[in-house]
Design a protein around this motif. Structure first.
Motif, PDB file in Angstrom:
ATOM      1  N   PRO A  38       0.837  -1.211   0.000  1.00  0.00           N
ATOM      2  CA  PRO A  38       0.000   0.000   0.000  1.00  0.00           C
ATOM      3  C   PRO A  38       0.867   1.254   0.000  1.00  0.00           C
ATOM      4  CG  PRO A  38      -0.628  -1.542   1.749  1.00  0.00           C
ATOM      5  CD  PRO A  38       0.696  -2.000   1.219  1.00  0.00           C
ATOM      6  N   SER A  39       0.272   2.353  -0.419  1.00  0.00           N
ATOM      7  CA  SER A  39       0.965   3.625  -0.288  1.00  0.00           C
ATOM      8  C   SER A  39       1.057   3.963   1.193  1.00  0.00           C
ATOM      9  CB  SER A  39       0.204   4.723  -1.031  1.00  0.00           C
ATOM     10  OG  SER A  39      -1.037   4.967  -0.381  1.00  0.00           O
ATOM     11  N   ILE A  40       1.994   4.822   1.547  1.00  0.00           N
ATOM     12  CA  ILE A  40       2.160   5.167   2.950  1.00  0.00           C
ATOM     13  C   ILE A  40       0.936   5.912   3.476  1.00  0.00           C
ATOM     14  CG2 ILE A  40       3.359   7.358   2.543  1.00  0.00           C
ATOM     15  CD1 ILE A  40       5.169   6.555   4.972  1.00  0.00           C
ATOM     16  N   GLY A  41       0.274   6.682   2.612  1.00  0.00           N
ATOM     17  CA  GLY A  41      -0.943   7.375   3.025  1.00  0.00           C
ATOM     18  C   GLY A  41      -2.059   6.398   3.327  1.00  0.00           C
ATOM     19  N   ALA A  42      -2.193   5.366   2.477  1.00  0.00           N
ATOM     20  CA  ALA A  42      -3.223   4.356   2.702  1.00  0.00           C
ATOM     21  C   ALA A  42      -2.959   3.591   3.985  1.00  0.00           C
ATOM     22  CB  ALA A  42      -3.278   3.401   1.509  1.00  0.00           C
ATOM     23  N   ALA A 101      -1.964   9.535  20.858  1.00  0.00           N
ATOM     24  CA  ALA A 101      -1.178  10.327  19.907  1.00  0.00           C
ATOM     25  C   ALA A 101      -1.211   9.602  18.569  1.00  0.00           C
ATOM     26  CB  ALA A 101       0.259  10.489  20.397  1.00  0.00           C
ATOM     27  N   LYS A 102      -1.106  10.339  17.502  1.00  0.00           N
ATOM     28  CA  LYS A 102      -1.174   9.747  16.178  1.00  0.00           C
ATOM     29  C   LYS A 102       0.010   8.813  15.945  1.00  0.00           C
ATOM     30  CE  LYS A 102      -2.015  11.029  11.352  1.00  0.00           C
ATOM     31  NZ  LYS A 102      -2.163  12.162  10.414  1.00  0.00           N
ATOM     32  N   PRO A 103      -0.240   7.538  15.580  1.00  0.00           N
ATOM     33  CA  PRO A 103       0.869   6.602  15.344  1.00  0.00           C
ATOM     34  C   PRO A 103       1.772   7.077  14.210  1.00  0.00           C
ATOM     35  CG  PRO A 103      -1.219   5.423  15.558  1.00  0.00           C
ATOM     36  CD  PRO A 103      -1.559   6.884  15.450  1.00  0.00           C
ATOM     37  N   VAL A 104       3.043   6.809  14.340  1.00  0.00           N
ATOM     38  CA  VAL A 104       4.022   7.156  13.310  1.00  0.00           C
ATOM     39  C   VAL A 104       4.173   5.962  12.380  1.00  0.00           C
ATOM     40  CG1 VAL A 104       6.418   7.798  12.859  1.00  0.00           C
ATOM     41  CG2 VAL A 104       5.244   8.698  14.881  1.00  0.00           C
ATOM     42  N   VAL A 105       3.937   6.176  11.087  1.00  0.00           N
ATOM     43  CA  VAL A 105       4.005   5.100  10.098  1.00  0.00           C
ATOM     44  C   VAL A 105       5.214   5.335   9.201  1.00  0.00           C
ATOM     45  CG1 VAL A 105       2.826   3.938   8.198  1.00  0.00           C
ATOM     46  CG2 VAL A 105       1.506   4.804  10.147  1.00  0.00           C
ATOM     47  N   LEU A 106       6.105   4.354   9.133  1.00  0.00           N
ATOM     48  CA  LEU A 106       7.324   4.459   8.346  1.00  0.00           C
ATOM     49  C   LEU A 106       7.411   3.287   7.374  1.00  0.00           C
ATOM     50  CD1 LEU A 106       9.661   5.317  11.334  1.00  0.00           C
ATOM     51  CD2 LEU A 106       8.816   6.930   9.633  1.00  0.00           C
ATOM     52  N   TYR A 107       7.841   3.565   6.156  1.00  0.00           N
ATOM     53  CA  TYR A 107       7.928   2.532   5.125  1.00  0.00           C
ATOM     54  C   TYR A 107       9.376   2.094   4.916  1.00  0.00           C
ATOM     55  CZ  TYR A 107       8.011   0.348   0.515  1.00  0.00           C
ATOM     56  OH  TYR A 107       8.233  -0.521  -0.521  1.00  0.00           O
ATOM     57  N   HIS A 108       9.575   0.785   4.806  1.00  0.00           N
ATOM     58  CA  HIS A 108      10.896   0.235   4.503  1.00  0.00           C
ATOM     59  C   HIS A 108      10.904  -0.276   3.067  1.00  0.00           C
ATOM     60  CE1 HIS A 108      14.505  -2.265   4.674  1.00  0.00           C
ATOM     61  NE2 HIS A 108      14.823  -1.650   5.793  1.00  0.00           N
ATOM     62  N   TYR A 110       7.741  -3.495   3.747  1.00  0.00           N
ATOM     63  CA  TYR A 110       6.954  -3.536   4.980  1.00  0.00           C
ATOM     64  C   TYR A 110       6.962  -2.174   5.656  1.00  0.00           C
ATOM     65  CZ  TYR A 110      11.417  -3.918   7.543  1.00  0.00           C
ATOM     66  OH  TYR A 110      12.674  -3.682   8.053  1.00  0.00           O
ATOM     67  N   PHE A 111       6.108  -2.032   6.662  1.00  0.00           N
ATOM     68  CA  PHE A 111       6.001  -0.789   7.420  1.00  0.00           C
ATOM     69  C   PHE A 111       6.353  -1.038   8.884  1.00  0.00           C
ATOM     70  CE2 PHE A 111       3.191  -0.476   3.825  1.00  0.00           C
ATOM     71  CZ  PHE A 111       3.279   0.837   3.404  1.00  0.00           C
ATOM     72  N   VAL A 112       6.866  -0.018   9.532  1.00  0.00           N
ATOM     73  CA  VAL A 112       7.029  -0.014  10.981  1.00  0.00           C
ATOM     74  C   VAL A 112       6.122   1.079  11.523  1.00  0.00           C
ATOM     75  CG1 VAL A 112       8.575   0.387  12.933  1.00  0.00           C
ATOM     76  CG2 VAL A 112       9.389  -0.912  10.947  1.00  0.00           C
ATOM     77  N   VAL A 113       5.232   0.691  12.435  1.00  0.00           N
ATOM     78  CA  VAL A 113       4.281   1.630  13.016  1.00  0.00           C
ATOM     79  C   VAL A 113       4.599   1.777  14.500  1.00  0.00           C
ATOM     80  CG1 VAL A 113       1.862   2.169  13.428  1.00  0.00           C
ATOM     81  CG2 VAL A 113       2.529   0.909  11.360  1.00  0.00           C
ATOM     82  N   ARG A 114       4.894   3.007  14.925  1.00  0.00           N
ATOM     83  CA  ARG A 114       5.243   3.259  16.322  1.00  0.00           C
ATOM     84  C   ARG A 114       4.076   3.944  17.022  1.00  0.00           C
ATOM     85  NH1 ARG A 114       9.643   6.352  15.856  1.00  0.00           N
ATOM     86  NH2 ARG A 114       8.786   8.315  16.624  1.00  0.00           N
ATOM     87  N   PHE A 115       3.600   3.317  18.098  1.00  0.00           N
ATOM     88  CA  PHE A 115       2.500   3.860  18.885  1.00  0.00           C
ATOM     89  C   PHE A 115       3.043   4.625  20.086  1.00  0.00           C
ATOM     90  CE2 PHE A 115       0.922   0.167  16.613  1.00  0.00           C
ATOM     91  CZ  PHE A 115      -0.268   0.638  16.070  1.00  0.00           C
ATOM     92  N   ALA A 116       2.155   5.329  20.762  1.00  0.00           N
ATOM     93  CA  ALA A 116       2.572   6.140  21.904  1.00  0.00           C
ATOM     94  C   ALA A 116       3.025   5.277  23.074  1.00  0.00           C
ATOM     95  CB  ALA A 116       1.429   7.063  22.338  1.00  0.00           C
ATOM     96  N   ASN A 117       2.451   4.090  23.194  1.00  0.00           N
ATOM     97  CA  ASN A 117       2.811   3.199  24.301  1.00  0.00           C
ATOM     98  C   ASN A 117       2.494   1.753  23.899  1.00  0.00           C
ATOM     99  OD1 ASN A 117      -0.101   2.720  25.027  1.00  0.00           O
ATOM    100  ND2 ASN A 117       0.025   4.912  25.506  1.00  0.00           N
ATOM    101  N   GLU A 118       2.965   0.817  24.709  1.00  0.00           N
ATOM    102  CA  GLU A 118       2.801  -0.597  24.396  1.00  0.00           C
ATOM    103  C   GLU A 118       1.353  -1.054  24.561  1.00  0.00           C
ATOM    104  OE1 GLU A 118       5.680  -3.187  26.194  1.00  0.00           O
ATOM    105  OE2 GLU A 118       7.308  -1.734  25.960  1.00  0.00           O
ATOM    106  N   GLU A 119       0.594  -0.393  25.415  1.00  0.00           N
ATOM    107  CA  GLU A 119      -0.812  -0.751  25.595  1.00  0.00           C
ATOM    108  C   GLU A 119      -1.596  -0.525  24.299  1.00  0.00           C
ATOM    109  OE1 GLU A 119      -2.764   1.392  28.675  1.00  0.00           O
ATOM    110  OE2 GLU A 119      -4.670   0.334  28.439  1.00  0.00           O
TER     111      GLU A 119
END
Length: 246
Positions: A44-48, A61-68, A72-81
């Motif tokens: 998918p596109s990074i926007g999608a 907080a808005k998750p950070v979405v990064l494309y490799h 694949y993508f790495v999505v970082r959330f504000a916390n582990e919960e």
């Protein structure tokens, strides 16, 4: 960031870059609430992907979405919960394609891990109710792979037709349809295993449920790929019907 010269370790006459736990402790903490996301058979596109992640729930907080570039993508959330809530909300689908989600680990290697070891939701129909606890479910999960989570309905026993747990399994091997359980009275029972998605692994190209060609990049319109729980069947890339769907 400013960089500085640091004397290296010399081992048998060769320079060795030694990374200590304290060197990476801060970054380990930063990336701990992250997941690796891979859409089987498509990129998918990074926007999608951002829209797909945001639609999975409410976040502090808005998750950070990064494309490799490996697809694949790495999505970082504000916390582990918040990360775990998304992981436990599966199985996930994007435009009817299965989505593989795995917690990020420091030693993560995409080609070695995500294409062979995959989190899969399984159902345990008619599992005796006295087995609905973390110890028994962990033992059952361990017979199949690495147990990760039990869903909320299983944890609360609010639906008793089947227990549902997430297990990280090696898909290069055949997936068992049944396991044997010995109950406290010594009786051996046959427990059925139902898979919500059974991935196909292609040994020729070491890929999961797709051809050996590079996955096709597909943009997604806002709202597409959300809330779908339909059974997925592999299709041949380039098929006219598939092109209409994508």
């Amino acid at each position: 960031m400013n960089l500085n010269y640091i004397a290296l370790l010399i081992v048998e006459g060769e320079k060795v870059v030694e990374i200590l736990p304290e060197d990476v402790a801060r970054e380990d903490k930063k990336w701990a609430p992250s997941v690796v996301v891979y859409v089987v058979g498509a990129i998918p596109s990074i926007g999608a992907m951002k829209r797909f992640i945001v639609a999975q729930g409410s976040f502090s907080a808005k998750p950070v979405v990064l494309y490799h570039s490996d697809g694949y993508f790495v999505v970082r959330f504000a916390n582990e919960e918040e990360r775990d809530k998304v992981l436990c909300a599966g199985p996930h689908y994007f435009l009817k394609r299965p989505v593989i989600m795995k917690p990020w680990l420091p030693e993560f290697n995409f080609k070695k891990e995500i294409l062979t070891t995959i989190p899969i939701w399984i159902k345990l129909p008619n599992l005796p109710l006295n087995c609905w606890n973390s110890v028994v479910l962990s033992k059952i999960g361990s017979s199949l792979g690495q147990p990760l989570y039990a869903e909320e309905c299983t944890t609360q026993a609010s639906r008793i037709s089947f227990a549902r747990i997430l297990i990280e399994m090696d898909v290069t091997r055949s997936l068992p349809k049944m396991i044997k359980i010995r109950d406290p009275k010594g009786t051996v029972l046959e427990q059925q295993i139902w898979y919500e998605w059974k991935p196909l692994y292609y040994k020729k190209c070491l890929q999961v449920a797709q051809s050996c060609d590079k996955p096709k990049e597909i943009p997604a319109k806002r709202g597409q790929g959300q809330g779908q729980r339909k059974e997925w069947k592999p299709t041949i890339m380039g098929d006219k019907n598939q092109e209409k769907q994508t």
